[in-house]
Design a protein around this motif. Sequence first.
Motif, mmCIF file in Angstrom:
data_model
loop_
_atom_site.group_PDB
_atom_site.id
_atom_site.type_symbol
_atom_site.label_atom_id
_atom_site.label_comp_id
_atom_site.label_asym_id
_atom_site.label_seq_id
_atom_site.Cartn_x
_atom_site.Cartn_y
_atom_site.Cartn_z
ATOM 1 N N SER A 1 4.298 -6.024 -6.117
ATOM 2 C CA SER A 1 3.982 -6.893 -4.975
ATOM 3 C C SER A 1 3.477 -6.019 -3.828
ATOM 4 O O SER A 1 3.633 -4.795 -3.849
ATOM 5 C CB SER A 1 5.211 -7.689 -4.524
ATOM 6 N N GLU A 2 2.902 -6.664 -2.818
ATOM 7 C CA GLU A 2 2.375 -5.907 -1.679
ATOM 8 C C GLU A 2 3.505 -5.200 -0.915
ATOM 9 O O GLU A 2 3.334 -4.092 -0.423
ATOM 10 C CB GLU A 2 1.603 -6.833 -0.736
ATOM 11 N N GLU A 3 4.664 -5.834 -0.850
ATOM 12 C CA GLU A 3 5.803 -5.236 -0.157
ATOM 13 C C GLU A 3 6.369 -4.043 -0.921
ATOM 14 O O GLU A 3 6.999 -3.163 -0.338
ATOM 15 C CB GLU A 3 6.920 -6.267 0.061
ATOM 16 N N ALA A 4 6.160 -3.990 -2.233
ATOM 17 C CA ALA A 4 6.727 -2.925 -3.063
ATOM 18 C C ALA A 4 5.832 -1.691 -3.152
ATOM 19 O O ALA A 4 6.195 -0.714 -3.805
ATOM 20 C CB ALA A 4 7.003 -3.459 -4.472
ATOM 21 N N ASP B 1 4.642 1.755 -2.494
ATOM 22 C CA ASP B 1 5.326 2.870 -1.854
ATOM 23 C C ASP B 1 4.507 4.157 -1.832
ATOM 24 O O ASP B 1 4.885 5.107 -1.172
ATOM 25 C CB ASP B 1 6.675 3.131 -2.528
ATOM 26 N N TRP C 1 -1.730 -3.814 -5.811
ATOM 27 C CA TRP C 1 -0.561 -4.601 -6.164
ATOM 28 C C TRP C 1 -1.028 -5.831 -6.928
ATOM 29 O O TRP C 1 -2.206 -6.143 -6.963
ATOM 30 C CB TRP C 1 0.228 -4.994 -4.913
ATOM 31 N N GLU D 1 -0.635 -10.037 -7.727
ATOM 32 C CA GLU D 1 -0.273 -11.326 -7.124
ATOM 33 C C GLU D 1 -0.470 -12.416 -8.161
ATOM 34 O O GLU D 1 -1.209 -12.242 -9.125
ATOM 35 C CB GLU D 1 -1.176 -11.647 -5.924
#
Length: 103
Positions: A44-47, A49, A72, A74
């Motif tokens: 995901s975009e939040e993941a 790193d 990422w 979706e």
Amino acid sequence: MPREDGKRNFALRDADGSENSVYSGNTPRQAALKAARRLHPAPSEEAVDDHAELRLREKGTDRVHVYHGWAWTEEKPDDGPDWMPDSVTRANVSKQGIEHIDE
């Protein structure tokens, strides 16, 4: 050298200076986004790193456009066509600068 349609070719450079892939686009960012979509995507975009360094040499010049890129996955949009897979890869890039090579 731009083509008649305005697109330019950019070669993706490895750490050793070899060029294996060529991406085309009207701007260096457009080509960098195409290259970033081929990176290993985060779930995901939040993941996201880590960022990969993308070095794109504009064909016919000595300019190397340097980007940090990440990708990422979706879910397919609700209005996506039937042929589109259920999961799509998205990417983003951030320009770090331009270098000139001496070859």
